[in-house]
Write a protein that holds these residues in place. Structure first.
Motif, short mmCIF file in Angstrom:
data_model
loop_
_atom_site.label_atom_id
_atom_site.label_comp_id
_atom_site.label_asym_id
_atom_site.label_seq_id
_atom_site.Cartn_x
_atom_site.Cartn_y
_atom_site.Cartn_z
N HIS A 60 0.82 -1.22 0.00
CA HIS A 60 0.00 0.00 0.00
C HIS A 60 0.85 1.27 0.00
O HIS A 60 2.08 1.23 0.13
N ASP A 110 4.82 0.25 4.97
CA ASP A 110 5.43 -0.10 6.24
C ASP A 110 6.16 -1.43 6.05
O ASP A 110 6.29 -1.92 4.92
N ASP A 118 5.45 -4.61 6.73
CA ASP A 118 4.78 -5.78 6.14
C ASP A 118 4.42 -5.54 4.66
O ASP A 118 4.41 -6.47 3.85
N ALA A 119 4.17 -4.29 4.30
CA ALA A 119 3.89 -3.99 2.88
C ALA A 119 5.12 -4.27 2.01
O ALA A 119 5.02 -4.91 0.96
N ASP A 131 -0.85 -6.81 1.24
CA ASP A 131 -1.03 -5.99 2.45
C ASP A 131 -2.08 -4.88 2.27
O ASP A 131 -2.09 -3.92 3.02
N HIS A 138 -6.22 -7.36 5.78
CA HIS A 138 -7.07 -6.25 6.24
C HIS A 138 -8.52 -6.48 5.82
O HIS A 138 -8.82 -7.43 5.09
MN LIG Z 1 1.01 -2.70 6.17
#
Ligand SMILES: [Mn+2]
Length: 380
Positions: A14, A18, A20-21, A325, A348
């Motif tokens: 995204h 961050d 994890d992205a 993500d 998400h």
């Molecule tokens: Mn993320």
């Protein structure tokens, strides 16, 4: 990073990425390459926070390339191998180039490859036609350089240096009797037009000498004939150029007309597209244009990158994306709506944005939190 024409599948997290992205993009791209033989490349659509940079450094991983827009650009749909011609090129050379490449329009560029215009076959043909049929002089007058005449005739210069500048020259074929030719040269002299004349004739030594003595601009000797030394030395003294042509007089006359440079047929008005311009942005602007070939240029420099036809706007190739993500377009890279999303791996809530023509792999699972002692500084 610029999206090129041999596009792989991009795996992207995204906006405001961050840990994890970024890591999911790297991991999933690697998985697709190894397990599914997909040409997958991890990308990111935002700056890397220092925390993520630290993680990548610890893991010895490269930072994915930054791609902030995945819309199909002009550069992506253009033909980079299309023939282009110099503004100084002659009708003859451009005509041959168009015939050889079987194209009806060509971009015309400067010596440094900046776009100067688009030349259609019909524009080219205008070079062969006199601007007006009123008056003999206008029919016989051509705007051309002496150097180009020599090049087109594949001829040889034997007297004064040939000028590279284009000038108005009046063609005169010395085919009549000596008296008639001299009469015409004298008439031109009286009108002050002698220094604009190009006298074209075969092995007629008396005409050669008369032309040179009267200071015509150029003498073109056809049929592969030579000129006498006396004529050459007189020409050098008077500053008259002599070009030897191996073609007969009729062919030579035609080829002199074909020596005109294509810059004379270029119009000022043509549409140009920047290489990074999105197809979806330019479609409306170009749809009403009467132009059939659009040059794509480097932004700022106007250097030619390639060309495309209007038909290329109809169904341009789209970028293939794997979203990780995230699954909501509001959080996705610019242009996601135009992309072909072939996979989503996320943890998400469902945003309901992703649409596909075919079934796709769509994994959406909540993260099962690890034990508290593992949480530490992890960003999940
Ligand atoms: Mn993320």
């Amino acid at each position: 990073m610029t999206l090129n024409s041999q596009k792989p599948t991009y795996v992207v997290g995204h906006l405001n990425p961050d840990t994890d992205a970024i890591c999911a993009a790297i991991g999933q791209a690697e998985y697709l390459r190894r397990a599914e033989n997909v040409d997958a490349v991890p990308i990111r659509c935002g700056a890397v926070p220092s925390r993520v940079a630290w993680v990548l450094e610890q893991a010895g991983m490269e930072t994915p390339a930054l791609v902030t827009d995945v819309r199909t650009t002009a550069e992506l749909i253009c033909d980079k191998d299309h023939v282009s011609v110099g503004e100084d090129a002659t009708f003859y050379s451009v005509y041959r180039a168009m015939q050889k490449s079987e194209v009806k329009s060509v971009p015309v560029v400067s010596a440094s490859n900046e776009i100067r215009g688009i030349l259609r076959f019909t524009d080219l043909m205008q070079l062969l036609m006199p601007d007006s049929l009123e008056g003999q002089q206008s029919v016989k007058t051509i705007h051309v350089s002496q150097q180009h005449i020599k090049e087109t005739l594949k001829g040889r210069s034997v007297a004064a240096d040939l000028s590279e500048d284009e000038e108005d020259l009046i063609m005169f074929v010395g085919a009549s009797s000596k008296e008639s030719v001299l009469e015409s040269i004298n008439a031109a002299k009286e009108e002050g037009l002698c220094d604009k004349q190009v006298v074209i004739c075969g092995d007629r030594e008396d005409i050669h000498l008369a032309a040179v003595t009267n200071s015509v601009r150029v003498l073109v000797v056809t049929g592969g004939y030579k000129v006498q030394d006396e004529v050459i030395s007189e020409a050098k003294e008077k500053g008259v150029a002599i070009i030897l042509s191996r073609f007969d007089t009729a062919t030579t006359v035609q080829l002199v007309r074909c020596s005109r440079s294509v810059s004379n047929a270029l119009g000022d008005e043509f549409l140009c597209v920047n290489a990074d311009e999105a197809v979806s942005d330019m479609r409306k602007r170009l749809s009403a244009a009467r132009q059939d070939l659009f040059p794509v240029v480097e932004k700022g420099t106007r250097k030619l990158v390639g060309v495309f036809r209007k038909s290329a706007l109809v169904d341009p190739p789209s970028t293939t994306l794997v979203l990780v993500d995230h699954n909501e377009y509001a959080q996705a890279v610019r242009g996601v709506e135009e992309a072909n999303v072939i996979e989503v791996i996320d943890h998400h809530r469902l945003g309901g944005d992703v649409m596909s023509r075919e079934p796709i792999r769509f994994l959406n699972e909540p993260v099962v939190h690890p034990p508290l002692w593992l949480l530490g500084n992890l960003d999940i």
